[in-house]
Design an enzyme around this catalytic site. Sequence first.
Site, PDB file in Angstrom:
ATOM      1  N   HIS A   1       6.017  -5.447  12.275  1.00 36.91           N
ATOM      2  CA  HIS A   1       5.049  -4.215  12.199  1.00 36.91           C
ATOM      3  C   HIS A   1       4.874  -3.789  13.752  1.00 36.91           C
ATOM      4  CE1 HIS A   1       2.429  -0.989  10.961  1.00 36.91           C
ATOM      5  NE2 HIS A   1       3.354  -0.999   9.537  1.00 36.91           N
TER       6      HIS A   1
ATOM      7  N   HIS B   1       0.665  -1.194  -0.176  1.00 34.55           N
ATOM      8  CA  HIS B   1      -0.164  -0.079  -0.100  1.00 34.55           C
ATOM      9  C   HIS B   1       0.990   1.211  -0.164  1.00 34.55           C
ATOM     10  CE1 HIS B   1       0.939  -0.500   4.348  1.00 34.55           C
ATOM     11  NE2 HIS B   1       0.286   0.501   4.464  1.00 34.55           N
TER      12      HIS B   1
ATOM     13  N   ASP C   1      -0.225  -4.079   5.882  1.00 29.21           N
ATOM     14  CA  ASP C   1      -0.816  -3.682   7.377  1.00 29.21           C
ATOM     15  C   ASP C   1      -2.521  -4.078   7.291  1.00 29.21           C
ATOM     16  OD1 ASP C   1       1.496  -2.296   7.388  1.00 29.21           O
ATOM     17  OD2 ASP C   1       0.868  -0.648   7.942  1.00 29.21           O
TER      18      ASP C   1
ATOM     19  N   ASP D   1       6.093   4.168   5.094  1.00 28.91           N
ATOM     20  CA  ASP D   1       6.944   3.231   5.657  1.00 28.91           C
ATOM     21  C   ASP D   1       6.862   1.849   5.079  1.00 28.91           C
ATOM     22  OD1 ASP D   1       4.143   3.091   6.428  1.00 28.91           O
ATOM     23  OD2 ASP D   1       4.718   1.911   8.416  1.00 28.91           O
ATOM     24  N   HIS D   2       6.118   2.050   4.090  1.00 31.19           N
ATOM     25  CA  HIS D   2       5.922   0.698   3.103  1.00 31.19           C
ATOM     26  C   HIS D   2       6.431   0.813   1.578  1.00 31.19           C
ATOM     27  CE1 HIS D   2       3.640  -1.962   6.056  1.00 31.19           C
ATOM     28  NE2 HIS D   2       3.492  -0.762   6.273  1.00 31.19           N
TER      29      HIS D   2
ATOM     30  N   HIS E   1      -7.323  -1.835   5.778  1.00 24.75           N
ATOM     31  CA  HIS E   1      -6.457  -0.783   6.383  1.00 24.75           C
ATOM     32  C   HIS E   1      -7.080   0.559   5.709  1.00 24.75           C
ATOM     33  CE1 HIS E   1      -2.967   0.660   8.258  1.00 24.75           C
ATOM     34  NE2 HIS E   1      -2.279   0.968   7.126  1.00 24.75           N
TER      35      HIS E   1
ATOM     36  N   HIS F   1       1.453   3.869   1.975  1.00 20.84           N
ATOM     37  CA  HIS F   1       1.972   4.530   3.031  1.00 20.84           C
ATOM     38  C   HIS F   1       3.392   4.471   3.211  1.00 20.84           C
ATOM     39  CE1 HIS F   1      -2.295   4.151   5.649  1.00 20.84           C
ATOM     40  NE2 HIS F   1      -2.134   5.125   4.896  1.00 20.84           N
TER      41      HIS F   1
END
Length: 301
Positions: free
Chosen positions: A268, A60, A210, A64-65, A140, A62
């Site tokens: 995570h 996805h 996530d 941090d990914h 998510h 976001h």
Amino acid sequence: MKLSILGCYSATPRALTNTTSQVLEINNHMFLIDCGEGSQVQLRKHKIKFNRIKHIFISHLHGDHFFGLVGLISTFRLLTREADLHIYGPKGIKEVITLQMKLADSWTNYKLIFHELTSMTSELIFEDDKVEVYTIPLDHRVYTNGFLFKEKEGERKLDIGAAKKANINRAYYRKLKQGFDVENEDGKLIKNKSVTKEGLKPKSYAFCSDTAYKEDIVPIIKNVDVLYHESTFLEKHAHLAPKTKHATAREAASIAEQAQVGTLLLGHYSTRYDDLNAFKEEAQEVFENVELCEDGKTFEF
């Protein structure tokens, strides 16, 4: 099957922890799964050859990914990469990456191929003669997929003694390994299973990060050898999970138990926690075979 954890913490990178990124080696493939900030540094620490990475899967959008992705793509360019690079991720990933390349006047000298995902149900997104990859729709705050990696059935093992006794010409050994029945030197049809044995059991790996607790994924990941499932919170902060669309260690274990997986990997983690052992302890109250991911840790299955 080998899994290298480049990063397994949530939110922001810190001096000693990194955000989500993994490398899965399965049946001569090397897949990069998510690419948080600093992933290419971690790849170098693991001595993973950049040119072996031909497929990248982004769960996805976001940061941090995937904030490490454009940097990795740029480094591939500086290293004069020639091989095609396939990127699988949510709709919009092509726009965000190509805009950065455009404004930096840093177009790649290799072919960059985007596979944008929009389906809300599981779909096959990669297949060759050895491996299949399916999406795992997650729950998510933005459109998110996990990924299921499955080896295909391999060749059967030939029982040489039985094949000779059955008077089968060596020219047919290859077909026997492929699972076919063959005729022997006397013209008699020999059943494959009478002269071969089962090959190695195909392995499978499911990556789920996530997501909030989502029982809908259980049929998709049923009986996988290894499940990575996010476990952002411990039970004392379980009230935060529904608000943020994340899961607890106990909820991850519940999914593993329902799906009857072989091994559960937790990751995570929220950076509010110093002792990760509590995650394992809470998960093992529900599902016994639990391992903790840690940056730099490698698992072989």
